[in-house]
Design an enzyme around this catalytic site. Structure first.
Site, PDB file in Angstrom:
ATOM      1  N   ASP A 246      49.111  39.326  32.934  1.00 11.73           N
ATOM      2  CA  ASP A 246      49.933  39.754  34.066  1.00 11.73           C
ATOM      3  C   ASP A 246      51.422  39.851  33.710  1.00 11.73           C
ATOM      4  O   ASP A 246      51.892  39.255  32.753  1.00 11.73           O
ATOM      5  CB  ASP A 246      49.790  38.741  35.216  1.00 11.73           C
ATOM      6  N   HIS A 388      49.630  35.471  30.784  1.00 10.32           N
ATOM      7  CA  HIS A 388      50.800  36.347  30.920  1.00 10.32           C
ATOM      8  C   HIS A 388      51.254  36.750  29.526  1.00 10.32           C
ATOM      9  O   HIS A 388      51.637  35.882  28.738  1.00 10.32           O
ATOM     10  CB  HIS A 388      51.910  35.616  31.681  1.00 10.32           C
TER      11      HIS A 388
END
Ligand code: ZN
Length: 439
Positions: A246, A388
């Site tokens: 993400d 991430h």
């Protein structure tokens, strides 16, 4: 050895008991035994086997004659006769300095092999060790021959002979059916015990039985039922898992991640922010070209339920428009920032909502080992993992996770592949946390 001492004490105890009842006159006190006893006393003790319910064990011991014999009894007279004939042929021939014990080797609870280890002294006082074996069908009371485990059309001599190791072959003048008489069978292997050919035996090698082992998986197609069918190795069910990244792309860390994924032949899913897509168009093109899933994570990471619905709608639509201009298609997957959404947000979303079920909180713990361990410890088929790609530690952790889980048989797939594995097409209103949990 422990077992033997136990049995010996059982034997002595029973001898004492019998003596005290005065029924066995020939055995009284230790010193007198050798003078009064001219033949071994064949006291047979029968005890249940701990390994098989239908089998009991017979023990014959005579310490004075150095005789120790164990053999199994089944519930079938015919099978017992076969075993007893073999055992008693040794007892009658040797009467002393004889040891026979046996091992139970199971294919399953029905097909059971008894492997006898036999030791005695030959006439010229050479110690001989040899092996005999029987394989029985304990459900039907049948003796199983080697040819019975093969399909009728299979010439097992022709099949097995080329597999016999050279050092065994050198001790055989001829290989025929009799060479394969002595065998046992477990779940993994067919074990054939070769006896040295009598004509070429000298006193050095006398009795050296040689084991020839054939993995059953190598001959499955030739085996008759049930041997060829019961435990055929089943194809391992594929374990699929999806990595999601993400908040990117990030010009420093994302290309490194893409390099490592390509090296490892792994496809992942990227939930990207519209503003980052705008600034890193080449990276997005590469991602798309290399087969990763392109996911939408809003334009600028706003907590959607907390902003005006019209603004939330822009947050959802804008990344898709940008993607369309770069790669010619919008995203088919949406992950709302913080995983937050509500009913009014769901109304304008036209793609499935993808959450996650493993979150190592990599934004908080910038420790590749810890992040990787968190994931590896929990990983199961169908999981969706949240990472991430904007942190170097997360990229490093992802590589560790991939390397470890690939070793364990996991296959890394995109979220789209994961949720479509059962042939179902995910719908716009569906929310996935892993392959099957849907809100
Ligand atoms: Zn985010």
């Amino acid at each position: 050895m422990k077992k033997k001492y136990l049995l010996l004490s059982v034997f002595i105890f029973s001898m004492l008991f019998i003596s005290s009842c005065g029924k066995l006159k020939s055995i009284e006190t230790g010193a007198a035994i050798n003078e009064t006893k001219n033949t071994p006393v064949f006291q047979v003790i029968n005890k249940p086997s701990s390994e098989l319910e239908s089998v009991s064990i017979n023990y014959i011991y005579d310490n004075d004659y150095n005789l120790s014999v164990e053999y199994p009894s089944t519930s079938y007279k015919e099978l017992n006769t076969m075993v007893e004939e073999m055992v008693y042929s040794y007892i009658n021939e040797h009467k002393q300095d004889l040891s026979i014990d046996f091992e139970t080797i199971k294919y399953n609870d029905i097909y059971v092999s008894f492997k006898f280890n036999i030791e005695y002294f030959s006439e010229d006082k050479v110690k001989v060790s040899t092996i005999k074996a029987f394989t029985f069908d304990l459900e039907n009371g049948k003796n199983i021959l080697l040819r019975d485990i093969f399909k009728p059309e299979v010439d097992y001599l022709k099949l097995l002979s080329p597999k016999i190791p050279v050092d065994i072959l050198s001790n055989q003048t001829v290989i025929n059916e009799a060479s394969f008489d002595c065998f046992a069978l477990n779940k993994e292997n067919l074990m054939i015990y070769f006896h040295p050919d009598k004509s070429i035996v000298d006193s050095e090698v006398i009795g050296n039985t040689e084991l020839f082992e054939v993995p059953l998986k190598d001959i499955y197609n030739e085996l008759a039922p049930p041997f060829g069918t019961i435990e055929k190795p089943v194809e391992k069910e594929e374990k699929l898992i999806a990595l999601t990244f993400d908040d990117g792309p990030n010009p420093l860390t994302t290309p490194i991640l893409l390099d490592g994924l390509a090296q490892r032949n792994v496809k992942a899913t990227f939930f990207m922010l519209g503003m980052c897509i705008e600034n890193n168009q080449e990276i997005v093109k590469r991602m798309y070209k290399e087969g990763h899933d392109i996911g939408n994570h809003s334009y600028s990471h706003k907590n959607l339920p907390k902003i005006k619905n019209a603004d939330a709608k822009v947050q959802y639509n804008k990344p898709n428009e940008i993607l369309n201009s770069i790669i010619g298609t919008g995203s088919t997957l949406f992950r709302p920032p913080y995983g937050n959404y509500n009913q009014s947000i769901k109304e304008f979303i036209t793609t499935p909502i993808i959450l996650w079920n493993i979150d190592p909180e990599d934004w908080k713990y910038k420790d590749a080992d810890g992040i990787s361990k968190h994931i590896v410890d929990r990983a199961r088929d169908g999981d969706i993992i949240l990472l991430h790609d904007i942190y170097a530690t997360s990229v490093e952790a992802a590589f560790k996770v991939i390397d470890t889980l690939q070793e364990q048989g996991f296959k890394f797939v995109t979220v789209d592949e994961l949720i479509r594995r059962n042939g179902e097409k995910p719908e716009a209103t569906q929310v996935f946390m892993n392959k099957s949990i849907q809100k």
